[in-house]
Write an enzyme that holds these catalytic residues in place. Structure first.
Site, mmCIF file in Angstrom:
data_model
loop_
_atom_site.group_PDB
_atom_site.id
_atom_site.type_symbol
_atom_site.label_atom_id
_atom_site.label_comp_id
_atom_site.label_asym_id
_atom_site.label_seq_id
_atom_site.Cartn_x
_atom_site.Cartn_y
_atom_site.Cartn_z
ATOM 1 N N ARG A 64 0.845 -1.187 0.000
ATOM 2 C CA ARG A 64 0.000 0.000 0.000
ATOM 3 C C ARG A 64 0.885 1.242 0.000
ATOM 4 O O ARG A 64 2.088 1.169 0.240
ATOM 5 C CB ARG A 64 -0.917 0.016 1.234
ATOM 6 C CG ARG A 64 -0.190 -0.361 2.511
ATOM 7 C CD ARG A 64 -0.709 0.298 3.729
ATOM 8 N NE ARG A 64 -0.541 1.729 3.684
ATOM 9 C CZ ARG A 64 0.596 2.364 3.940
ATOM 10 N NH1 ARG A 64 1.692 1.698 4.237
ATOM 11 N NH2 ARG A 64 0.654 3.679 3.887
ATOM 12 N N GLY A 65 0.264 2.379 -0.285
ATOM 13 C CA GLY A 65 0.996 3.630 -0.377
ATOM 14 C C GLY A 65 1.195 4.002 -1.832
ATOM 15 O O GLY A 65 1.659 3.189 -2.640
ATOM 16 N N ALA A 66 0.843 5.231 -2.183
ATOM 17 C CA ALA A 66 0.756 5.628 -3.585
ATOM 18 C C ALA A 66 2.008 5.321 -4.407
ATOM 19 O O ALA A 66 1.925 4.649 -5.443
ATOM 20 C CB ALA A 66 0.392 7.111 -3.677
ATOM 21 N N ARG A 98 -7.214 -0.440 -6.806
ATOM 22 C CA ARG A 98 -7.526 0.646 -5.866
ATOM 23 C C ARG A 98 -7.687 1.915 -6.701
ATOM 24 O O ARG A 98 -6.705 2.429 -7.252
ATOM 25 C CB ARG A 98 -6.434 0.816 -4.807
ATOM 26 C CG ARG A 98 -6.296 -0.391 -3.885
ATOM 27 C CD ARG A 98 -5.567 -0.040 -2.599
ATOM 28 N NE ARG A 98 -6.373 0.790 -1.731
ATOM 29 C CZ ARG A 98 -5.901 1.440 -0.666
ATOM 30 N NH1 ARG A 98 -4.616 1.371 -0.381
ATOM 31 N NH2 ARG A 98 -6.701 2.163 0.089
ATOM 32 N N GLN A 212 -2.650 2.598 10.194
ATOM 33 C CA GLN A 212 -1.344 2.640 9.522
ATOM 34 C C GLN A 212 -0.349 3.505 10.267
ATOM 35 O O GLN A 212 0.855 3.273 10.199
ATOM 36 C CB GLN A 212 -1.496 3.157 8.087
ATOM 37 C CG GLN A 212 -2.105 2.160 7.124
ATOM 38 C CD GLN A 212 -3.581 2.416 6.911
ATOM 39 O OE1 GLN A 212 -4.288 2.790 7.837
ATOM 40 N NE2 GLN A 212 -4.051 2.218 5.694
ATOM 41 N N ASP A 253 -2.543 10.458 -2.289
ATOM 42 C CA ASP A 253 -2.800 9.358 -3.206
ATOM 43 C C ASP A 253 -3.202 9.861 -4.587
ATOM 44 O O ASP A 253 -3.045 9.148 -5.571
ATOM 45 C CB ASP A 253 -3.891 8.446 -2.646
ATOM 46 C CG ASP A 253 -3.367 7.577 -1.518
ATOM 47 O OD1 ASP A 253 -3.026 6.415 -1.779
ATOM 48 O OD2 ASP A 253 -3.272 8.071 -0.380
ATOM 49 N N ASN A 263 -6.132 12.105 0.260
ATOM 50 C CA ASN A 263 -5.208 11.358 1.128
ATOM 51 C C ASN A 263 -6.036 10.558 2.122
ATOM 52 O O ASN A 263 -7.266 10.671 2.174
ATOM 53 C CB ASN A 263 -4.251 12.320 1.845
ATOM 54 C CG ASN A 263 -3.096 11.591 2.513
ATOM 55 O OD1 ASN A 263 -2.392 10.819 1.864
ATOM 56 N ND2 ASN A 263 -2.901 11.812 3.797
ATOM 57 N N LYS A 264 -5.362 9.750 2.911
ATOM 58 C CA LYS A 264 -6.044 8.889 3.869
ATOM 59 C C LYS A 264 -7.072 9.675 4.673
ATOM 60 O O LYS A 264 -6.813 10.795 5.121
ATOM 61 C CB LYS A 264 -5.011 8.272 4.813
ATOM 62 C CG LYS A 264 -5.606 7.316 5.848
ATOM 63 C CD LYS A 264 -6.203 6.093 5.193
ATOM 64 C CE LYS A 264 -6.785 5.143 6.236
ATOM 65 N NZ LYS A 264 -7.400 3.969 5.618
#
Length: 376
Positions: A64-66, A98, A212, A253, A263-264
């Site tokens: 995970r993570g852009a 995603r 996270q 993201d 973003n998150k």
């Protein structure tokens, strides 16, 4: 205050296990991933032998993570090509795993285009597969290099806004080496400040619903010897009110053409708090995260996650398990609103930092100019 103090230790990567790597055992090429759902308690690897396994790893947040999603997507196309699967079908599945993180589709497209370019000029399937792999490896290298430059630009901006050092930085979600080919985005800036003795405190939001921040950012900060403190997301307001936050640093993201930042979930409330308390709110992301084809924040598709991520807590040894495999913390049948991201409008963003430099104030014109510079 009971928290983690800075340690006089040699800085090292937050984990001894690479986030992802390409391997070629006798039985055929594979993509090996560090399973981030198992951190911080254990470092376990997943071996993906085809694109469908990688799609599942992406959806489950094992990777995970852009930025690293872009790298993984490119390697996924190369894996499909090397294994003899339909590359275009694999590309569609990977890019849709995603929807909010634009880096994923960017990485997939780069490897896919490299593959087809070889075929178009008369090359065979093996040559095309090699080209896709070369494109993935190049993207991997570029992201590592971009991470270094983002850290430099971000720290320079912090020192300009907050001269004298002693920075107390609040961050949200996870933006370190676990999401990057290098040392990350926003976390890389904080890490650079730490290495130069300018970081007084890293405030780490736990980041609901998947934690996270608590599981991953605190893990990275501890392994890097940084002074950090973990807080619940809804404690951030009191932290601002007490005057203990000098700047907010987050990743992204997807950044729309007008500068809106996805973003998150939980990032937007931080931006509102930061504006009210006159605290800089800084977004750090590579140019690949900027999507000039998405006009504004309203056009960003926000991923909706399963409700059980809110109504249950993951407890593998719990005797009572809910539909998602965790221990219920809400009555059976409770409906949950669980967007993975929220969108912060550009007027609440102090600056966007990329490997090509920073733009402040954030405008469509300034962002387009920065992207042109970075992509050149």
């Amino acid at each position: 205050m009971a928290d983690q103090q800075a340690q006089s230790v040699e800085d090292k990567r937050p984990t001894g296990v690479p986030v992802l790597r390409w391997e070629e055992p006798p039985e055929g090429p594979v993509l090996v991933l560090l399973d981030q759902t198992r951190l911080p308690s254990e470092e376990v690897e997943l071996v993906c032998t085809d694109a469908s396994a990688l799609v599942e790893a992406i959806r489950s947040l094992a990777v995970r993570g852009a930025p690293v999603l872009g790298i993984a997507g490119a390697y996924g196309v190369a894996l499909a090509a090397a294994r003899g699967f339909d590359v275009d079908d694999a590309a569609v599945a990977l890019a849709g795993a995603r929807p909010t993180a634009v880096n994923l589709s960017v990485g997939v497209r780069r490897a896919q285009e490299a593959y087809h370019a070889v075929l178009a000029r008369g090359g065979d399937a093996a040559e095309a597969a090699a080209a896709a792999l070369a494109a993935a490896r190049q993207l991997h290298r570029e992201d590592a290099e971009a991470s270094v430059r983002m850290a430099e630009h971000g720290l320079a901006l912090l020192d300009e806004l907050l001269p004298g050092g002693g920075h107390r930085i609040l961050t949200h979600c996870n933006t370190g080496s676990l999401v990057s080919g290098g040392e990350g985005t926003a976390f890389a800036v904080a890490l650079a400040a730490h290495r130069q003795g300018r970081l007084r405190r890293l405030w780490v939001d736990e980041t609901r619903p998947l934690l996270q921040g608590a599981r991953l950012t605190a893990y990275e900060a501890a392994r890097s010897g940084m002074a950090y403190t973990l807080l619940t997301d809804n404690a951030a307001g009191s932290l601002f009110a007490s005057g203990d936050v000098d700047a907010v640093l987050i990743g992204a993201d997807r950044i729309a053409a007008d500068g809106s930042v996805a973003n998150k979930v939980g990032s937007y409330p931080l931006a509102v708090l930061a504006r009210y308390h006159h605290v800089p709110f800084i977004v750090v992301a590579p140019v690949t995260t900027v999507d000039l084809g998405t006009a504004d924040g309203a056009a960003i598709e926000v991923e909706q996650r399963p409700g059980y991520e809110v109504t249950e807590v993951m407890a593998p040894q719990a005797q009572v398990a809910g539909p998602g495999g965790g221990m219920p913390v809400a009555p059976l049948g409770t409906q949950a609103y669980n967007p993975a991201f929220d969108v912060t409008p550009p007027e609440l963003v102090t600056a966007i930092v990329t490997e090509a430099g920073a733009v402040s104030p954030v405008t469509a014109e300034g962002l387009a100019e920065l992207c042109a510079k970075g992509r050149a």
